[in-house]
Design a protein around this motif. Structure first.
Motif, PDB file in Angstrom:
ATOM      1  N   TYR A  74       2.054   2.300   8.702  1.00  0.00           N
ATOM      2  CA  TYR A  74       2.018   1.874   7.310  1.00  0.00           C
ATOM      3  C   TYR A  74       1.738   3.071   6.405  1.00  0.00           C
ATOM      4  O   TYR A  74       0.807   3.839   6.635  1.00  0.00           O
ATOM      5  N   GLY A  75       2.559   3.240   5.374  1.00  0.00           N
ATOM      6  CA  GLY A  75       2.324   4.236   4.340  1.00  0.00           C
ATOM      7  C   GLY A  75       2.805   5.631   4.651  1.00  0.00           C
ATOM      8  O   GLY A  75       2.925   6.461   3.741  1.00  0.00           O
ATOM      9  N   ALA A  76       3.101   5.935   5.911  1.00  0.00           N
ATOM     10  CA  ALA A  76       3.422   7.317   6.275  1.00  0.00           C
ATOM     11  C   ALA A  76       4.814   7.747   5.824  1.00  0.00           C
ATOM     12  O   ALA A  76       5.051   8.933   5.583  1.00  0.00           O
ATOM     13  N   TYR A  77       5.739   6.794   5.701  1.00  0.00           N
ATOM     14  CA  TYR A  77       7.131   7.146   5.442  1.00  0.00           C
ATOM     15  C   TYR A  77       7.688   6.437   4.204  1.00  0.00           C
ATOM     16  O   TYR A  77       8.899   6.327   4.046  1.00  0.00           O
ATOM     17  N   ALA A  82      12.007   5.081   0.094  1.00  0.00           N
ATOM     18  CA  ALA A  82      12.501   5.090  -1.284  1.00  0.00           C
ATOM     19  C   ALA A  82      13.735   5.969  -1.414  1.00  0.00           C
ATOM     20  O   ALA A  82      14.680   5.631  -2.145  1.00  0.00           O
ATOM     21  N   GLY A  83      13.751   7.097  -0.701  1.00  0.00           N
ATOM     22  CA  GLY A  83      14.930   7.955  -0.726  1.00  0.00           C
ATOM     23  C   GLY A  83      16.150   7.252  -0.168  1.00  0.00           C
ATOM     24  O   GLY A  83      17.256   7.376  -0.705  1.00  0.00           O
ATOM     25  N   ASN A  88      12.748   3.417  -6.672  1.00  0.00           N
ATOM     26  CA  ASN A  88      11.314   3.640  -6.615  1.00  0.00           C
ATOM     27  C   ASN A  88      10.610   2.353  -6.216  1.00  0.00           C
ATOM     28  O   ASN A  88      11.107   1.251  -6.460  1.00  0.00           O
ATOM     29  N   TRP A  89       9.435   2.506  -5.615  1.00  0.00           N
ATOM     30  CA  TRP A  89       8.580   1.349  -5.379  1.00  0.00           C
ATOM     31  C   TRP A  89       8.105   0.811  -6.726  1.00  0.00           C
ATOM     32  O   TRP A  89       7.603   1.562  -7.556  1.00  0.00           O
ATOM     33  N   THR A  90       8.277  -0.470  -6.951  1.00  0.00           N
ATOM     34  CA  THR A  90       7.836  -1.109  -8.192  1.00  0.00           C
ATOM     35  C   THR A  90       6.913  -2.266  -7.838  1.00  0.00           C
ATOM     36  O   THR A  90       7.340  -3.246  -7.228  1.00  0.00           O
ATOM     37  N   THR A  91       5.637  -2.122  -8.204  1.00  0.00           N
ATOM     38  CA  THR A  91       4.625  -3.121  -7.845  1.00  0.00           C
ATOM     39  C   THR A  91       4.708  -3.422  -6.352  1.00  0.00           C
ATOM     40  O   THR A  91       4.726  -4.586  -5.918  1.00  0.00           O
ATOM     41  N   ASN A  92       4.798  -2.363  -5.570  1.00  0.00           N
ATOM     42  CA  ASN A  92       4.820  -2.430  -4.109  1.00  0.00           C
ATOM     43  C   ASN A  92       6.042  -3.137  -3.539  1.00  0.00           C
ATOM     44  O   ASN A  92       6.017  -3.608  -2.388  1.00  0.00           O
ATOM     45  N   VAL A  93       7.122  -3.194  -4.306  1.00  0.00           N
ATOM     46  CA  VAL A  93       8.384  -3.744  -3.814  1.00  0.00           C
ATOM     47  C   VAL A  93       9.464  -2.672  -3.951  1.00  0.00           C
ATOM     48  O   VAL A  93       9.603  -2.045  -5.006  1.00  0.00           O
ATOM     49  N   ALA A 295      20.691  -7.459  -2.511  1.00  0.00           N
ATOM     50  CA  ALA A 295      20.013  -6.288  -1.950  1.00  0.00           C
ATOM     51  C   ALA A 295      18.794  -6.678  -1.121  1.00  0.00           C
ATOM     52  O   ALA A 295      17.990  -7.522  -1.543  1.00  0.00           O
ATOM     53  N   PRO A 296      18.621  -6.066   0.042  1.00  0.00           N
ATOM     54  CA  PRO A 296      17.378  -6.248   0.800  1.00  0.00           C
ATOM     55  C   PRO A 296      16.203  -5.616   0.065  1.00  0.00           C
ATOM     56  O   PRO A 296      16.376  -4.723  -0.773  1.00  0.00           O
ATOM     57  N   THR A 297      15.016  -6.059   0.416  1.00  0.00           N
ATOM     58  CA  THR A 297      13.789  -5.492  -0.143  1.00  0.00           C
ATOM     59  C   THR A 297      12.763  -5.276   0.965  1.00  0.00           C
ATOM     60  O   THR A 297      12.798  -5.943   2.001  1.00  0.00           O
ATOM     61  N   ILE A 298      11.873  -4.319   0.725  1.00  0.00           N
ATOM     62  CA  ILE A 298      10.666  -4.180   1.541  1.00  0.00           C
ATOM     63  C   ILE A 298       9.482  -4.342   0.597  1.00  0.00           C
ATOM     64  O   ILE A 298       9.397  -3.671  -0.435  1.00  0.00           O
ATOM     65  N   THR A 299       8.576  -5.232   0.945  1.00  0.00           N
ATOM     66  CA  THR A 299       7.342  -5.429   0.174  1.00  0.00           C
ATOM     67  C   THR A 299       6.179  -4.915   1.012  1.00  0.00           C
ATOM     68  O   THR A 299       6.057  -5.245   2.189  1.00  0.00           O
ATOM     69  N   ARG A 300       5.350  -4.084   0.400  1.00  0.00           N
ATOM     70  CA  ARG A 300       4.185  -3.561   1.122  1.00  0.00           C
ATOM     71  C   ARG A 300       2.913  -4.175   0.538  1.00  0.00           C
ATOM     72  O   ARG A 300       2.773  -4.325  -0.673  1.00  0.00           O
ATOM     73  N   THR A 301       1.986  -4.479   1.401  1.00  0.00           N
ATOM     74  CA  THR A 301       0.720  -5.060   0.970  1.00  0.00           C
ATOM     75  C   THR A 301      -0.402  -4.309   1.677  1.00  0.00           C
ATOM     76  O   THR A 301      -0.664  -4.551   2.864  1.00  0.00           O
ATOM     77  N   PRO A 302      -1.081  -3.388   0.971  1.00  0.00           N
ATOM     78  CA  PRO A 302      -2.187  -2.683   1.613  1.00  0.00           C
ATOM     79  C   PRO A 302      -3.378  -3.600   1.791  1.00  0.00           C
ATOM     80  O   PRO A 302      -3.624  -4.517   1.001  1.00  0.00           O
TER      81      PRO A 302
END
Length: 307
Positions: A74-77, A82-83, A88-93, A295-302
């Protein structure tokens, strides 16, 4: 002679495409494999001289490319995600298929022989997420770059150590949703993969020498596959390919600290075959999918740590 344990990989975002930051502050990345490399194109001579020997070829171009493979953390890549997404990540999405170009400079080093290579203008052409039926989840990033600079001393700059968040495995996968509904108890997805391909092409220009003038993205393609144990629910999903009906997929992955990613693919078309096997086999079918229209999405939740 150099030891594989003495390799290092460090990366930094560029503010100008193809230009390594003057203050090369960089993040160390953990990796399992790296194949960043410069190769050259050569054109053979057709000249005729007074003997039958082949004349020397001429270098007429170069390519800077390669892959980085890593165990999921988590968080390392996230910057590389985003590349690949061109967003860009927007509100963790993070939404795939954007128009925001993000490039990187990477330092590949062999510290025991003091040999270093800085690759600049690295574009993330492909992203792979692979979840096996047993083992560590892996991330793969395929790059196309613009130039390389060798050195015998590592460039100056602040170096941030590699992240130490826990690795993620097949056990990290949570409740998988198909069309928003859990398949738990109805079907069994045993492995899963996702690939995003920006279909980049190199633009060559006279006057650039061996450096690449530009790298341009074309149509974005999302594909993947998953294996399902053969059951009533998987048989229903199998039938959808004959009406070209789409499904959505939601894949949650949570590490042992509670940090979470959710890969959501809203519309995919399917291709699959009927299950086959012997009398001692657990029957299963492999489903190939193609991302369409949305479009697919990735949502991150720390994880939130209580004070």
């Amino acid at each position: 002679m150099s030891s594989g344990a003495k390799q290092l990989l460090q990366i930094a975002k560029e503010t100008t495409v193809g230009t390594t930051p003057a203050t090369f502050a960089r993040q160390t990345l953990a990796f399992t494999e790296v194949s960043l490399n410069q190769s050259v194109d050569k054109t053979e001579s057709a000249s005729i001289v007074d003997n039958r020997l082949q004349q020397a070829s001429m270098i007429t171009g170069a390519e800077y490319s390669g892959d980085i493979k890593a165990e999921a953390q988590y968080g390392a890549y996230d910057d590389l995600f985003a590349g690949a997404a061109f967003n860009n990540w927007t509100t963790n999405v993070l939404t795939f298929g954007g128009t925001t170009r993000q490039t990187f400079s990477a330092l590949l080093g062999y510290t025991d022989i003091e040999n270093y290579h800085t690759f600049a203008g690295l574009h993330v052409n492909t992203l792979d997420i692979t979840i096996p039926d047993s083992g560590l989840i892996t991330f793969g990033f395929g790059f196309m770059g613009m130039k390389r600079t060798p050195a015998s001393v590592a460039p100056a700059g602040t170096i941030t150590p590699a992240l130490t968040t826990p690795r993620m495995s097949n056990v990290s996968v949570g409740d998988i949703l198909v069309d928003g509904v859990s398949v738990k108890g109805k079907a069994c997805i045993s492995s899963f993969s996702f690939k995003w391909d920006n279909s980049m092409q190199v633009q060559k220009c006279l006057g650039s020498g061996l450096e690449i003038a530009a790298i341009l993205e074309t149509v974005a393609k999302g594909t993947g596959n998953f294996e399902m144990a053969w059951a009533t629910e998987s048989a229903k999903i199998y039938e959808k390919q004959f009406t070209n009906a789409t499904i959505s997929l939601s894949i949650p992955i949570t590490d042992t600290l509670g940090n979470k990613y959710v890969l959501f693919i809203p519309k995919v078309e399917l291709k699959a075959s009927l299950a086959t096997g012997g009398n001692s086999d657990i029957l299963k079918s492999s489903f190939e999918y193609t991302v369409v229209e949305q479009a697919p999405t990735i949502t991150r939740t720390p994880v939130v740590v209580s004070p």
